[in-house]
Motif scaffolding. Structure first.
Motif, mmCIF file in Angstrom:
data_model
loop_
_atom_site.group_PDB
_atom_site.id
_atom_site.type_symbol
_atom_site.label_atom_id
_atom_site.label_comp_id
_atom_site.label_asym_id
_atom_site.label_seq_id
_atom_site.Cartn_x
_atom_site.Cartn_y
_atom_site.Cartn_z
ATOM 1 N N ARG A 40 0.805 -1.220 0.000
ATOM 2 C CA ARG A 40 0.000 0.000 0.000
ATOM 3 C C ARG A 40 0.844 1.279 0.000
ATOM 4 N N GLY A 41 2.125 1.153 0.285
ATOM 5 C CA GLY A 41 2.976 2.335 0.335
ATOM 6 C C GLY A 41 2.652 3.242 1.504
ATOM 7 N N THR A 42 2.261 2.655 2.628
ATOM 8 C CA THR A 42 1.864 3.419 3.809
ATOM 9 C C THR A 42 2.659 2.972 5.028
ATOM 10 N N ARG A 43 2.492 3.700 6.107
ATOM 11 C CA ARG A 43 3.011 3.284 7.407
ATOM 12 C C ARG A 43 1.852 2.657 8.164
ATOM 13 N N VAL A 44 1.990 1.418 8.578
ATOM 14 C CA VAL A 44 0.929 0.707 9.277
ATOM 15 C C VAL A 44 1.200 0.738 10.777
ATOM 16 N N ILE A 45 0.211 1.222 11.528
ATOM 17 C CA ILE A 45 0.263 1.236 12.988
ATOM 18 C C ILE A 45 -0.981 0.512 13.489
ATOM 19 N N THR A 46 -0.813 -0.383 14.438
ATOM 20 C CA THR A 46 -1.948 -1.164 14.920
ATOM 21 C C THR A 46 -2.160 -0.936 16.418
ATOM 22 N N MET A 47 -3.416 -0.938 16.815
ATOM 23 C CA MET A 47 -3.778 -0.942 18.234
ATOM 24 C C MET A 47 -4.888 -1.972 18.403
ATOM 25 N N ILE A 48 -4.483 -3.159 18.800
ATOM 26 C CA ILE A 48 -5.388 -4.306 18.884
ATOM 27 C C ILE A 48 -5.542 -4.698 20.341
ATOM 28 N N HIS A 49 -6.756 -4.687 20.846
ATOM 29 C CA HIS A 49 -7.030 -5.064 22.229
ATOM 30 C C HIS A 49 -7.915 -6.301 22.244
ATOM 31 N N ARG A 50 -7.319 -7.417 22.595
ATOM 32 C CA ARG A 50 -8.065 -8.662 22.721
ATOM 33 C C ARG A 50 -7.602 -9.380 23.974
ATOM 34 N N GLN A 51 -8.350 -10.374 24.401
ATOM 35 C CA GLN A 51 -7.875 -11.246 25.466
ATOM 36 C C GLN A 51 -6.921 -12.246 24.833
ATOM 37 N N GLU A 52 -5.679 -12.217 25.294
ATOM 38 C CA GLU A 52 -4.663 -13.063 24.698
ATOM 39 C C GLU A 52 -3.970 -13.907 25.753
ATOM 40 N N LYS A 53 -3.314 -14.974 25.298
ATOM 41 C CA LYS A 53 -2.449 -15.750 26.174
ATOM 42 C C LYS A 53 -1.107 -15.028 26.264
ATOM 43 N N ARG A 54 -1.041 -14.049 27.160
ATOM 44 C CA ARG A 54 0.117 -13.182 27.176
ATOM 45 C C ARG A 54 1.019 -13.423 28.369
ATOM 46 N N SER A 55 0.529 -14.034 29.436
ATOM 47 C CA SER A 55 1.356 -14.245 30.600
ATOM 48 C C SER A 55 2.092 -15.576 30.497
ATOM 49 N N LEU A 56 2.952 -15.816 31.448
ATOM 50 C CA LEU A 56 3.788 -17.017 31.410
ATOM 51 C C LEU A 56 2.955 -18.283 31.456
ATOM 52 N N PHE A 57 1.858 -18.257 32.206
ATOM 53 C CA PHE A 57 1.036 -19.453 32.361
ATOM 54 C C PHE A 57 -0.235 -19.409 31.521
ATOM 55 N N GLY A 58 -0.321 -18.454 30.598
ATOM 56 C CA GLY A 58 -1.419 -18.448 29.644
ATOM 57 C C GLY A 58 -2.718 -17.861 30.134
ATOM 58 N N PHE A 59 -2.681 -17.043 31.178
ATOM 59 C CA PHE A 59 -3.906 -16.405 31.641
ATOM 60 C C PHE A 59 -4.299 -15.275 30.702
ATOM 61 N N SER A 60 -5.604 -15.018 30.592
ATOM 62 C CA SER A 60 -6.088 -13.967 29.712
ATOM 63 C C SER A 60 -5.786 -12.594 30.300
ATOM 64 N N VAL A 61 -5.471 -11.647 29.434
ATOM 65 C CA VAL A 61 -5.247 -10.267 29.830
ATOM 66 C C VAL A 61 -6.135 -9.383 28.964
ATOM 67 N N SER A 62 -7.090 -8.696 29.583
ATOM 68 C CA SER A 62 -7.986 -7.833 28.839
ATOM 69 C C SER A 62 -7.367 -6.451 28.722
ATOM 70 N N ARG A 63 -7.372 -5.869 27.508
ATOM 71 C CA ARG A 63 -6.730 -4.590 27.263
ATOM 72 C C ARG A 63 -7.741 -3.532 26.870
ATOM 73 N N HIS A 64 -7.435 -2.293 27.253
ATOM 74 C CA HIS A 64 -8.217 -1.133 26.864
ATOM 75 C C HIS A 64 -7.254 -0.014 26.507
ATOM 76 N N ILE A 65 -7.776 1.051 25.919
ATOM 77 C CA ILE A 65 -6.937 2.194 25.571
ATOM 78 C C ILE A 65 -6.439 2.849 26.852
ATOM 79 N N ASP A 66 -5.129 2.926 27.007
ATOM 80 C CA ASP A 66 -4.563 3.548 28.195
ATOM 81 C C ASP A 66 -3.447 4.504 27.791
ATOM 82 N N LEU A 67 -2.816 5.114 28.764
ATOM 83 C CA LEU A 67 -1.786 6.119 28.494
ATOM 84 C C LEU A 67 -0.552 5.506 27.853
ATOM 85 N N GLU A 68 -0.286 4.242 28.134
ATOM 86 C CA GLU A 68 0.839 3.578 27.471
ATOM 87 C C GLU A 68 0.576 3.440 25.971
#
Length: 271
Positions: A40-68
């Motif tokens: 597309r010849g563009t700069r792609v930036i993503t902000m995806i908030h889903r429950q993912e297996k993100r921790s060491l033991f696979g617990f779900s982490v729910s994300r929302h728009i925050d200051l980070e």
């Protein structure tokens, strides 16, 4: 190797598996972003908030728009060349109004075209960010949502309405305080929406749209379709490129798997 050592090795592998899979999926997403940018010849930036297996033991982490998120997205926009179009992919239930407004202002300030792609949904603060874009691209069944502020988990507009339905001497002090805060929040969100809309929209129309989106005319989880968004005057198109839908597949499913199952369809290949 004794049995106890084997058990420990299996346990360590099971514990590390979510972390290793997360690294692999991150690598796959970066490759997909590079392919989209090249096409597309563009700069792609993503902000995806889903429950993912993100921790060491696979617990779900729910994300929302925050200051980070705001800090990271703003940095990505600022380092993008001024003549480079940006494709911002949003998938979010919303979050902090402060963070969403910071991102929206950065989107609006970018000189080149900014297109917001919403493959599934961008509610509340996600819709607020989309208001700053030059174009909003939805999928056939993608949705936006109202941007009415919530106070203590309750709609600000409803708190004000409840206060106005009774005489002041019959109200708790807490109700009066919440109503006062709600009035301020409603005014601030409407003012922010008008600020984002007015570069491309007349002041009066921007104020009407801000009132419609932030005034509590719907429930906070109301699904605003592409047709409704166009009727309101938003620059919405329904032409979601397939690569963005495929990109969403690169995010892990929640730990509690869906009950939906189906067999893939083998499409005939071109000769």
């Amino acid at each position: 190797m004794d049995f106890a050592s084997l058990i420990w090795i299996v346990f360590v592998l099971m514990a590390l598996q979510p972390l290793l899979m997360g690294r692999w999926m991150t690598y796959q997403r970066l490759r997909a972003i590079a392919r989209i940018e090249a096409k597309r010849g563009t700069r792609v930036i993503t902000m995806i908030h889903r429950q993912e297996k993100r921790s060491l033991f696979g617990f779900s982490v729910s994300r929302h728009i925050d200051l980070e998120d705001a800090q990271t997205v703003i940095a990505a926009i600022k380092e993008t060349p001024k003549d480079k179009p940006i494709d911002l992919v949003l998938h979010t239930p919303g979050g902090l109004v402060l963070a969403a407004m910071q991102i929206a202002r950065a989107v609006e300030a970018h000189p080149a075209k900014v297109t917001v792609f919403i493959p599934v949904y961008a509610m509340s603060g996600g819709t607020l960010i989309a208001l700053a874009a030059d174009e909003i691209v939805l999928g056939e069944f993608s949705v936006l949502g109202p941007i009415d502020p919530q106070i203590a988990g309750l709609p600000a507009a409803s708190i004000v309405k409840a206060r106005d339905s009774k005489s002041p001497d019959k109200l708790f002090d807490l109700t009066l305080v919440l109503a006062d805060v709600s009035e301020k929040a409603l005014a601030q969100v409407k003012q922010g929406a008008v600020e984002l809309l007015t570069p491309d929209m007349e002041q009066s129309k921007a104020e009407q749209l801000a009132e419609k989106l932030a005034g509590g005319h719907w429930t906070h989880d109301y699904a605003l379709t592409a047709a409704e968004a166009r009727e309101l005057g938003l620059p919405v198109t329904v032409d979601m490129p397939l690569e963005f839908m495929e990109f969403m597949r690169l995010y892990p499913q929640p730990v509690q798997r869906s009950g939906v199952e189906y067999l893939p369809i083998d499409l005939p290949r071109q000769s």
